[in-house]
Write an enzyme that holds these catalytic residues in place. Structure first.
Site, PDB file in Angstrom:
ATOM      1  N   HIS A  16     -69.852  76.268  12.862  1.00  6.65           N
ATOM      2  CA  HIS A  16     -69.425  75.467  14.017  1.00  6.65           C
ATOM      3  C   HIS A  16     -67.944  75.100  13.899  1.00  6.65           C
ATOM      4  O   HIS A  16     -67.153  75.325  14.824  1.00  6.65           O
ATOM      5  CB  HIS A  16     -70.297  74.210  14.082  1.00  6.65           C
ATOM      6  N   GLU A  17     -67.564  74.552  12.752  1.00  5.04           N
ATOM      7  CA  GLU A  17     -66.174  74.128  12.564  1.00  5.04           C
ATOM      8  C   GLU A  17     -65.212  75.309  12.480  1.00  5.04           C
ATOM      9  O   GLU A  17     -64.107  75.266  13.021  1.00  5.04           O
ATOM     10  CB  GLU A  17     -66.059  73.260  11.310  1.00  5.04           C
TER      11      GLU A  17
END
Length: 209
Positions: A61-62
């Site tokens: 996600h990051e």
């Protein structure tokens, strides 16, 4: 849950030499925290599934925020938040977790011109990644044999929940969820993404009620 931080351009370094260290430590700490939460710390299969859940749910996600920002010409890197990691480990002992492992720091744009669409694309990249993984592991949960489907379920549920949660259009002091950034830039894109995230999280909700 972590969130991206947009720097003003002042005091934002062009490189962060500890990024790899931060990624590794955050990945290890979050795996331990979620293994304690899920009760998978003493099971090799469960521990591997928990690692994959953290790898896809949080780190991917990051890093997709980071990748989207870099492709658009921004300085971007992952930076762990040590207090958040300690908080995740501490709360996991009490059968819930406050997961704030770190954030994608986004600095000034080094080529091209900033635009509102840039924020939309960067903010959407993280939850979209969760939703893709949720689809993949939902399918695996439905087709794998009984000895393995619980592991696929764990990864699916983590990504489905995080994809949904991060698309909530919520802004608090010091924290702005991806959903708020998407919503304020294009409500139609947000509505479509949020509807998909709801559809993906419904099987998880039905499985726990």
């Amino acid at each position: 849950m972590s969130h991206n931080y947009w720097g003003s351009g002042y005091g934002v370094p062009f490189k962060y030499r500890h990024e790899i260290r931060d990624i590794v430590i955050a990945l290890i700490a979050m795996t331990i925290a979620f293994a304690l939460l899920f009760g998978t710390l003493t099971s090799l299969g469960g521990l591997i599934a928990t690692f994959i859940a953290v790898l896809t749910g949080f780190l991917a996600h990051e890093l997709m925020h980071r990748e989207a920002a870099r492709r658009l010409g921004y300085i971007a890197y992952f930076k762990a938040w040590w207090v958040g990691l300690l908080l995740a480990l501490a709360t996991s002992f009490f059968h819930f977790i406050i997961a704030l492992p770190g954030a994608t720091v986004i600095g000034p744009k080094v080529w091209g011109y900033p635009s509102q669409r840039d924020e939309l694309k960067i903010a959407l990249a993280g939850p979209a990644t969760n939703m893709v993984f949720a689809v993949v592991f939902l399918a695996l949960w439905l087709v794998l044999p009984s000895s393995l489907f619980s592991y696929a379920y764990l990864v699916y549920a983590t990504n489905a929940w995080l994809g949904f949660f991060n698309l909530i259009p919520l802004a608090l002091p010091g924290m702005m969820l991806d959903g708020f950034r998407v919503f304020r830039r294009d409500t139609r894109v947000w509505a479509l993404a949020f509807a998909i995230s709801i559809a993906l999280v419904i099987p998880y909700i039905l499985s726990i009620i």
